[in-house]
Motif scaffolding. Structure first.
Motif, PDB file in Angstrom:
ATOM      1  N   SER A   1      35.088  27.743  -2.176  1.00  0.00           N
ATOM      2  CA  SER A   1      34.052  27.533  -1.443  1.00  0.00           C
ATOM      3  C   SER A   1      34.126  28.308  -0.026  1.00  0.00           C
ATOM      4  O   SER A   1      33.140  28.645   0.715  1.00  0.00           O
ATOM      5  CB  SER A   1      34.124  26.134  -0.740  1.00  0.00           C
ATOM      6  N   LYS A   2      35.116  29.305   0.043  1.00  0.00           N
ATOM      7  CA  LYS A   2      35.162  30.284   1.173  1.00  0.00           C
ATOM      8  C   LYS A   2      34.365  31.343   0.903  1.00  0.00           C
ATOM      9  O   LYS A   2      34.129  32.198   1.787  1.00  0.00           O
ATOM     10  CB  LYS A   2      36.649  30.586   1.104  1.00  0.00           C
ATOM     11  N   LEU A   3      33.775  31.412  -0.472  1.00  0.00           N
ATOM     12  CA  LEU A   3      32.595  32.546  -0.566  1.00  0.00           C
ATOM     13  C   LEU A   3      31.551  32.173   0.128  1.00  0.00           C
ATOM     14  O   LEU A   3      30.618  33.301   0.214  1.00  0.00           O
ATOM     15  CB  LEU A   3      32.393  32.717  -2.002  1.00  0.00           C
ATOM     16  N   ASN A   4      31.108  30.965   0.383  1.00  0.00           N
ATOM     17  CA  ASN A   4      29.826  30.501   1.003  1.00  0.00           C
ATOM     18  C   ASN A   4      28.833  30.650   0.071  1.00  0.00           C
ATOM     19  O   ASN A   4      27.700  30.494   1.024  1.00  0.00           O
ATOM     20  CB  ASN A   4      29.781  31.288   2.295  1.00  0.00           C
ATOM     21  N   PHE A   5      28.568  31.094  -1.162  1.00  0.00           N
ATOM     22  CA  PHE A   5      27.761  30.819  -1.987  1.00  0.00           C
ATOM     23  C   PHE A   5      27.282  29.288  -2.470  1.00  0.00           C
ATOM     24  O   PHE A   5      27.842  28.733  -3.327  1.00  0.00           O
ATOM     25  CB  PHE A   5      27.964  31.626  -2.934  1.00  0.00           C
TER      26      PHE A   5
ATOM     27  N   GLY B   1      30.156  37.615  12.504  1.00  0.00           N
ATOM     28  CA  GLY B   1      31.481  37.185  13.113  1.00  0.00           C
ATOM     29  C   GLY B   1      31.637  35.743  12.800  1.00  0.00           C
ATOM     30  O   GLY B   1      32.507  35.055  13.513  1.00  0.00           O
ATOM     31  N   ASP B   2      31.138  35.237  11.498  1.00  0.00           N
ATOM     32  CA  ASP B   2      30.956  33.798  11.222  1.00  0.00           C
ATOM     33  C   ASP B   2      31.648  33.620  10.018  1.00  0.00           C
ATOM     34  O   ASP B   2      31.160  34.035   8.949  1.00  0.00           O
ATOM     35  CB  ASP B   2      29.713  33.136  11.422  1.00  0.00           C
ATOM     36  N   GLU B   3      32.934  33.094   9.885  1.00  0.00           N
ATOM     37  CA  GLU B   3      33.543  32.851   8.681  1.00  0.00           C
ATOM     38  C   GLU B   3      32.875  32.141   7.611  1.00  0.00           C
ATOM     39  O   GLU B   3      33.211  32.317   6.408  1.00  0.00           O
ATOM     40  CB  GLU B   3      35.127  32.376   8.842  1.00  0.00           C
TER      41      GLU B   3
ATOM     42  N   ILE C   1      29.929  40.869  -0.824  1.00  0.00           N
ATOM     43  CA  ILE C   1      28.751  40.298   0.007  1.00  0.00           C
ATOM     44  C   ILE C   1      29.115  39.506   1.058  1.00  0.00           C
ATOM     45  O   ILE C   1      28.628  39.555   2.233  1.00  0.00           O
ATOM     46  CB  ILE C   1      27.848  39.552  -1.080  1.00  0.00           C
ATOM     47  N   ARG C   2      29.949  38.441   0.686  1.00  0.00           N
ATOM     48  CA  ARG C   2      30.543  37.397   1.717  1.00  0.00           C
ATOM     49  C   ARG C   2      31.183  38.282   2.791  1.00  0.00           C
ATOM     50  O   ARG C   2      30.847  37.791   4.156  1.00  0.00           O
ATOM     51  CB  ARG C   2      31.625  36.541   1.312  1.00  0.00           C
ATOM     52  N   ASP C   3      32.005  39.192   2.668  1.00  0.00           N
ATOM     53  CA  ASP C   3      32.573  39.832   3.764  1.00  0.00           C
ATOM     54  C   ASP C   3      31.700  40.725   4.464  1.00  0.00           C
ATOM     55  O   ASP C   3      31.872  40.638   5.963  1.00  0.00           O
ATOM     56  CB  ASP C   3      33.677  40.695   3.212  1.00  0.00           C
TER      57      ASP C   3
END
Length: 479
Positions: free
Chosen positions: A284-288, A238-240, A229-231
C-alpha cells in the motif's frame, strides 16, 4: 479452465495448487479449498456477451454519463489513445440547450446515484462550454439531496486559479494525467513552468484531503517502475501518501503505443519480476490505489468463489447503465473515440442518438466471452477482457501487455491467500509457455522473430484555435 500452479515459499518448501477460473476456486493438493468461513450469496447479474453480430444495447436507466466535449487538445502526447482518432465536428456552448433537452430521453434516479464525467481531448480546451454545461446539469438535479458526482481528467496545463476555485466549489473529482519520471514519453511537462506548478500544487493541497485529486499514471516499457513513479510524486508534493490513479500498462491503440509496449520475452519477464518485487515489498505504500484494489478484489473473489459468468469488462462501458455521448446526443463506444471513427473490428463507433434511443446499439465492441482465449486465461478475473474495441495486432499486443501486468497482481493475491507461497509456473494446455513460466526462470525460451519495424514519422499539425487555445489535428503517419 483448471490450472496447475507450482508455488514456493523457499527452495525447500514447494507445493502444487489448483485454480479454476470458471468457479474462481483455489485449492491445494490435499483438496483443501481456500475460502471465507461463511460465504454470503450475492444477488449479481451475469455479464451478457456481445459482438458486432450481436450488438451491445443500453438501458434508459443511467447511473454514469461520460460526456465527450470534443477531441481537441493542446498537447499531442506520444501514446495517447486519441492521437490518431478522426476528429468529429466541434461542438460549443450553443449545443447545451438541445443537449439538456435530449437528456430527458434517459431516466435518472437519486437513490441509484449519478456520475457525470467530462472528457476531451483536453476538457479545459472547452472551458467556455464546460462551465455553463456543468452549471446547467447542477441545476437540473438541484432538488436531489445527494448531488451527481462530477469528475474530469486533465493534463493540467490550462488550470488557472479561477478554474481551480470553480472546480472546487462545483465539487469535482480531478484526475491529473502525468507519468512522473516517464512524462517525457507521454509529452510536455507542465511542472517545468514554475507558476503553473505553484497553481497545481496549491490546488492539490486543497483537494487531496477530500479525496478529490489523484495523479493518473500509465505504465509503459520506458516507465515500468511503480516505486520510481511513487517517489517522483512524493518529491513533487512532499506528501508520502500522494494518491496515484490508473497504474495499468498501456493498451496498444496505435503504432506509437505498440512501440511503447513490451515486445520481447525478456522485456515481459523483467517487467513481471520488478513489478512483483515492488508490489510485494511496498504494498500500500506504493499509493497505486487502483492496482491495489484489483489485487484486493481478486483476493475476495477467490475466497468467495465469484464465478466468471459475473465478470464484466475492464472499462465498465459494457454496463447497460453507463453511456458515452457527445453534445449532439450521439452515443459512442467510449469517451476516447468519435462518431466518425471506425473501430478496429471495422464497425463505426457511432451507436445511435438519444432522440432514437430504442435503436441505439454498439457493433464496435467484443465481449471477453467472444474472444478466442479470454475464457482460458488465469488472469481473467483481474484483466476483465482488457479493451473491448481493439482487434487484430492491436488486440494481441494489448493482451500480452495485460497478461504480464495482471499475472503480477495474480501472484501478489495468491501469496496473500496461501500465506506466503509465490507461484512459479501456472500450467494449462491452452496457455503459451511464456505465460506458464511466470518469471521466465523455469523453461528455456526462444525469442519470437522480431516484428518488422518500418520507421515512421508522426506529424501533428496545429489545427485551429478554440477559445484562444491552439489545438492539434489528428496525427498522421509519414512513412
Amino acid at each position: 479452465m483448471l490450472f496447475e500452479i507450482l508455488a514456493e515459499r523457499h527452495s525447500q518448501d514447494v507445493k502444487t495448487f489448483y485454480y479454476d477460473n470458471v468457479n474462481n476456486t483455489l485449492k491445494d493438493s490435499n483438496n483443501n479449498v481456500f475460502e471465507y468461513p461463511k460465504i454470503e450469496k450475492l444477488n449479481l447479474k451475469e455479464s451478457v456477451p456481445f459482438s458486432k453480430n450481436d450488438p451491445l444495447k443500453k438501458s434508459k436507466n443511467i447511473t454514469t454519463i461520460k460526456i465527450q466535449l470534443g477531441l481537441s487538445c493542446n498537447y499531442t502526447c506520444d501514446y495517447c489513445s486519441q492521437r490518431f482518432v478522426e476528429r468529429p465536428p466541434e461542438t460549443s456552448k450553443k449545443d447545451i440547450d438541445s443537449f439538456m433537452a435530449q437528456l430527458d430521453n434517459l431516466n435518472f434516479d437519486e437513490q441509484s446515484g449519478l456520475r457525470i464525467e467530462f472528457w476531451g481531448g483536453e476538457p479545459l480546451v472547452y472551458w467556455k462550454t464546460l462551465k455553463p454545461l456543468t452549471e446547467a446539469l447542477k441545476e437540473k438535479f438541484s432538488e436531489w439531496k445527494i448531488s451527481p458526482h462530477f469528475s474530469m481528467v486533465t493534463n493540467g496545463t490550462l488550470l488557472t486559479r479561477e478554474i481551480c476555485s470553480w472546480l472546487y466549489y462545483m465539487n469535482f473529482g480531478i484526475g491529473f494525467s502525468h507519468d512522473g519520471p516517464g512524462q517525457y514519453v507521454r509529452g510536455p511537462d507542465p511542472f517545468e513552468d514554475e507558476e503553473k506548478k505553484k497553481i497545481i500544487l496549491e490546488f492539490y493541497k486543497v483537494m487531496k484531503p477530500q479525496n478529490r485529486f489523484s495523479f493518473n499514471t500509465m505504465i509503459n516499457k520506458r516507465n515500468i517502475s511503480r516505486k520510481a513513479i511513487r517517489d517522483w510524486f512524493v518529491n513533487l508534493t512532499g506528501d508520502e501518501d500522494v494518491p496515484i490513479g490508473e497504474g495499468n500498462f498501456i493498451d496498444a491503440y496505435d503504432e506509437a503505443a505498440i512501440d511503447n509496449s513490451l515486445q520481447t520475452l525478456n522485456e515481459h519477464f523483467e517487467y513481471r519480476k520488478q513489478a512483483f518485487q515492488h508490489l510485494n515489498q511496498y504494498g500500500s505504500k506504493l499509493n497505486f490505489g487502483l492496482t491495489l484494489q484489483k489485487i484486493d478484489n481478486f483476493t475476495k473473489g477467490v475466497l468467495t468463489h465469484l464465478e466468471s459468468k459475473y465478470v464484466g469488462q475492464k472499462c465498465g462501458m459494457d454496463d447497460e447503465h453507463t453511456i458515452a455521448i457527445d453534445l449532439k446526443g450521439n452515443v459512442v463506444t467510449c469517451q476516447n473515440v468519435s462518431i466518425v471513427e471506425t473501430s478496429k473490428n471495422g464497425e463505426s463507433h457511432f451507436g445511435g442518438n438519444l432522440n432514437d434511443y430504442d435503436n441505439v446499439e454498439l457493433k464496435s465492441v467484443t465481449h471477453w466471452k467472444n474472444r478466442a482465449n479470454c475464457g482460458d486465461c488465469p488472469v481473467l478475473h483481474i484483466c476483465q477482457g482488457s479493451c473491448m474495441y481493439l482487434d487484430g495486432k492491436y488486440w494481441e499486443i494489448t493482451c500480452d501487455n495485460a497478461y504480464s501486468d495482471n499475472i503480477v497482481n495474480f501472484a501478489v493475491a495468491f501469496k496473500n491467500i496461501t500465506n506466503g507461497y509465490i507461484p512459479i509456473t501456472i500450467k494449462s494446455e491452452n496457455l503459451p509457455l511464456e505465460r506458464q513460466d511466470i518469471w521466465g526462470t523455469v523453461y528455456k525460451h526462444n525469442e519470437k522473430p522480431n516484428r518488422k519495424i518500418i520507421p515512421i514519422k508522426v506529424i501533428s499539425e496545429k489545427l485551429n484555435v478554440i477559445d484562444g487555445i491552439e489545438v492539434y489535428s489528428k496525427s498522421k503517419v509519414e512513412v
